[in-house]
Design a protein around this motif. Structure first.
Motif, PDB file in Angstrom:
ATOM      1  N   GLY A   5       0.325   6.837  -6.680  1.00  0.00           N
ATOM      2  CA  GLY A   5      -0.887   7.654  -6.838  1.00  0.00           C
ATOM      3  C   GLY A   5      -0.615   9.134  -6.654  1.00  0.00           C
ATOM      4  O   GLY A   5      -1.168   9.971  -7.355  1.00  0.00           O
ATOM      5  N   TYR A   6       0.288   9.469  -5.714  1.00  0.00           N
ATOM      6  CA  TYR A   6       0.613  10.883  -5.485  1.00  0.00           C
ATOM      7  C   TYR A   6       1.319  11.505  -6.689  1.00  0.00           C
ATOM      8  O   TYR A   6       1.382  12.729  -6.803  1.00  0.00           O
ATOM      9  CB  TYR A   6       1.502  11.058  -4.253  1.00  0.00           C
ATOM     10  N   ARG A  25       9.702   2.707  -2.942  1.00  0.00           N
ATOM     11  CA  ARG A  25       8.753   3.820  -2.956  1.00  0.00           C
ATOM     12  C   ARG A  25       9.291   4.989  -3.781  1.00  0.00           C
ATOM     13  O   ARG A  25       8.553   5.631  -4.523  1.00  0.00           O
ATOM     14  CB  ARG A  25       8.502   4.267  -1.510  1.00  0.00           C
ATOM     15  N   ASP A  46       0.828  -1.211   0.000  1.00  0.00           N
ATOM     16  CA  ASP A  46       0.000   0.000   0.000  1.00  0.00           C
ATOM     17  C   ASP A  46       0.864   1.263   0.000  1.00  0.00           C
ATOM     18  O   ASP A  46       0.526   2.261  -0.639  1.00  0.00           O
ATOM     19  CB  ASP A  46      -0.929   0.021   1.230  1.00  0.00           C
ATOM     20  N   ILE A  47       1.962   1.222   0.737  1.00  0.00           N
ATOM     21  CA  ILE A  47       2.842   2.399   0.815  1.00  0.00           C
ATOM     22  C   ILE A  47       3.379   2.743  -0.574  1.00  0.00           C
ATOM     23  O   ILE A  47       3.382   3.902  -0.992  1.00  0.00           O
ATOM     24  CB  ILE A  47       4.008   2.124   1.803  1.00  0.00           C
ATOM     25  N   VAL A 106       2.163   1.669  -3.586  1.00  0.00           N
ATOM     26  CA  VAL A 106       1.067   1.985  -4.520  1.00  0.00           C
ATOM     27  C   VAL A 106       0.555   3.416  -4.274  1.00  0.00           C
ATOM     28  O   VAL A 106       0.329   4.171  -5.226  1.00  0.00           O
ATOM     29  CB  VAL A 106      -0.079   0.956  -4.377  1.00  0.00           C
ATOM     30  N   ASN A 107       0.403   3.784  -3.006  1.00  0.00           N
ATOM     31  CA  ASN A 107      -0.070   5.143  -2.700  1.00  0.00           C
ATOM     32  C   ASN A 107       0.896   6.200  -3.229  1.00  0.00           C
ATOM     33  O   ASN A 107       0.480   7.233  -3.747  1.00  0.00           O
ATOM     34  CB  ASN A 107      -0.256   5.327  -1.194  1.00  0.00           C
ATOM     35  N   GLN A 108       2.203   5.923  -3.077  1.00  0.00           N
ATOM     36  CA  GLN A 108       3.177   6.911  -3.547  1.00  0.00           C
ATOM     37  C   GLN A 108       3.036   7.109  -5.061  1.00  0.00           C
ATOM     38  O   GLN A 108       3.136   8.224  -5.560  1.00  0.00           O
ATOM     39  CB  GLN A 108       4.605   6.455  -3.194  1.00  0.00           C
TER      40      GLN A 108
END
Lengths: 305, 257
Positions: free
Chosen positions: A104-105, A149, A97-98, A100-102
């Motif tokens: 997304g940002y 990340r 998740d860490i 994938v979220n990055q």
């Protein structure tokens, strides 16, 4: 060719009056593997903080791949991947998740974000841990998570602040191999490290910063060439006497099989071998006593103090 | 960033926020349901039955809109303050700050996260209230508008608190010493008409008065303050909170060195 990073007269003063950077300038070419060295508090992390927008500069100019951060910081940020010194992810979030979220940002659509995250988690040996809360990872794994990340949006410039601090030797070597690989694939890398051996092994160019000023900016090879003195330890076959005299060289017997020899710039170590051979001392192997870059680093930093 | 990339970043923040509070639902969603049930039982049924009518309604009917609004206010506020301060505390906010995500997208992501929790809790509390009384919605548009505006306002307030907070103590000071008194003095449990003229005038400075009364109008059709004035005040507070939040993000105050 446009430089990966251009810094001109960069300065930073904090509210308490402390001047962390006193107008530094440096340039990192595309594809370079660049080391930024300096003692604690020299200004390395401040410089990196300014490049990636965590620290506001007081003056000067920074451009990433030709994009001035004052003109279009979001565009410049897309070129940059940052691996900070301290762990700065949510310890309760899952590893995948860490990453994938990055993604997304940086605006990567969900499917592409997932594919990229999976790719780098596999490459960095974290695939088996992808569904684990990040707090459960070892220190070395956490560092690799931060690298995954930082790479998920495939930046052209990767900045690593002490990436192998607290990492065991085996993991450090595998991290080195990974960094060499992505550098060979075209990613420019800037590295700060306290392990000077690391800078010597990985980097082509180097800047040494001290008291907020650049005290050296050249290639690692040129820097090492300027060393005036090297110390070698010779392992000898037979028992050594209490003292061994080698004409023109400073020597010291460390133990009954080890001899330390200082070789000044312009001297030839062959002369040492020849004299020892005449004295009946057989050398079986030799090694540097200290890391050469470390010696140069100490000279430069102490000289500037 | 292109508008589509900004939308992706916004959805990433929002999804992360929703995932966070639903993962810890026993800390975020359940307490409001239990607390409000107790309010309904104690103030609505036990004490309320002895109070009699208020504003032309049974006391239970009168307090339900205020209690729903109280849940919305506290949840939208606490979601943003705890989440954003948490990310500041563990430095994971840097993930966003180093990215090209524009500041207004960061703010909207966190605020919509708080709004979504406020709405979810509002639905839960409303369902709970139906076990105690019947609710007839007087004006659904007013209800929806006031719920969205209120949760946005208090999510923004939570964000401002999070930016200024230096410790976990600081994120509980405002809810305890500011928000709770404002809620209790905001007309949740009584009509403003019961107050002496001076205190009724002082109450006009409390944004919760407008929030509670506008929502009560949407549900019951009665309000102690004029509806357009209430909407105007809530809009004013929201615009001010948004502008100040953007100023904090753009200046990097307490976020960047």
């Amino acid at each position: 060719m446009i430089s990966a990073l251009t810094i001109e007269n960069l300065s930073k003063s904090y509210g308490n009056g402390f001047q962390a950077l006193k107008g530094i300038s440096l340039e990192v070419k595309q594809g370079d593997f660049f080391a930024l060295l300096g003692p604690n508090g020299a200004g390395k992390s401040t410089t990196i903080g300014i490049i990636c927008s965590l620290v506001s500069k007081s003056g000067g100019r920074v451009a990433v791949h030709g994009v001035d951060i004052d003109e279009d910081f979001p565009a410049a940020k897309k070129f940059i991947g940052i691996v900070p010194q301290e762990f700065n992810f949510n310890q309760f979030e899952k590893v995948r998740d860490i990453v994938v979220n990055q993604a997304g940002y940086y605006g990567l659509p969900a499917q592409q974000a997932a594919e990229r995250a999976d790719k780098y988690l596999k490459e960095l040996g974290l695939w088996d841990k992808r569904e684990v809360a990040s707090r459960m990872l070892s220190g070395g794994m956490k560092r690799r998570l931060m690298i995954a990340r930082a790479l998920v949006h495939e930046p052209k410039l990767l900045i690593l602040d002490e990436p192998t601090a607290g990492v065991d030797i085996e993991m450090r070597r595998s991290m080195w191999d990974f960094l060499r690989k992505i550098n060979a694939e075209g990613t420019t890398i800037i590295l700060t490290t306290h392990y000077l051996e690391e800078a010597e092994a990985l980097c082509r160019n180097i800047a040494i910063i001290n008291h907020g000023q650049i005290v050296e900016h050249s290639s690692v090879r040129d820097l090492l060439r300027r060393l005036h003195r090297e110390v070698f330890i010779l392992d000898c076959a037979g028992m050594l006497p209490e003292s061994v005299a080698v004409d023109g060289f400073v020597t010291r017997v460390i133990d009954e099989h080890s001899l330390e020899v200082e070789v000044e710039k312009g001297q030839h170590i062959n002369d040492v071998f020849a004299q020892l051979d005449r004295a009946g001392i057989q050398v079986t192997s030799m090694r540097n006593r200290a890391n050469r870059l470390e010696e140069m680093f100490v000279n430069l930093v102490e000289g500037a103090a | 960033m292109t508008p589509h990339e900004q939308f992706v970043a916004f959805m990433t923040i929002l999804r992360k926020e929703i995932k966070r509070y639903t993962r810890i639902w026993t800390q975020t969603l359940l307490p409001s349901a239990i607390t409000m049930s107790l309010y309904f039982v104690i103030f609505g049924s036990l004490i309320g039955s002895r109070i009699g009518d208020m504003g032309g309604f049974t006391y239970m009917q009168f307090v339900v809109p205020g209690l729903i609004m109280m849940a919305i206010v506290t949840n939208s506020y606490s979601n943003v303050v705890s989440s954003f301060f948490g990310s500041k505390f563990n430095h994971s906010v840097e993930e966003l700050l180093v990215s090209p995500t524009p500041n207004y997208v960061i703010l909207m992501g966190y605020v919509l996260g708080g709004v979504s929790r406020g709405l979810l809790v509002a639905i839960i509390v409303t369902i709970v209230s139906l076990f105690f009384t019947q609710l007839h919605i007087h004006n659904i548009f007013v209800v929806v508008a006031i719920v969205l505006m209120t949760s946005t306002l208090f999510a923004l307030a939570g964000f401002i608190n999070a930016v200024y907070a230096n410790s976990f103590d600081d994120i509980s000071i405002v809810p305890t010493f500011v928000l709770t008194p404002l809620i209790y003095l905001g007309g949740v449990f009584y009509s403003m008409n019961l107050l002496p003229a001076f205190w009724a005038a002082v109450s006009k400075l409390n944004p919760l008065v407008y929030v509670v009364n506008a929502f009560r109008y949407g549900v019951l059709g009665v309000s102690d303050v004029s509806l357009p004035f209430a909407f105007g005040m809530i809009t004013l507070f929201t615009v001010a909170a948004f502008a100040f939040s953007m100023h904090l993000l753009n200046s990097g105050k307490r976020l960047r060195q």
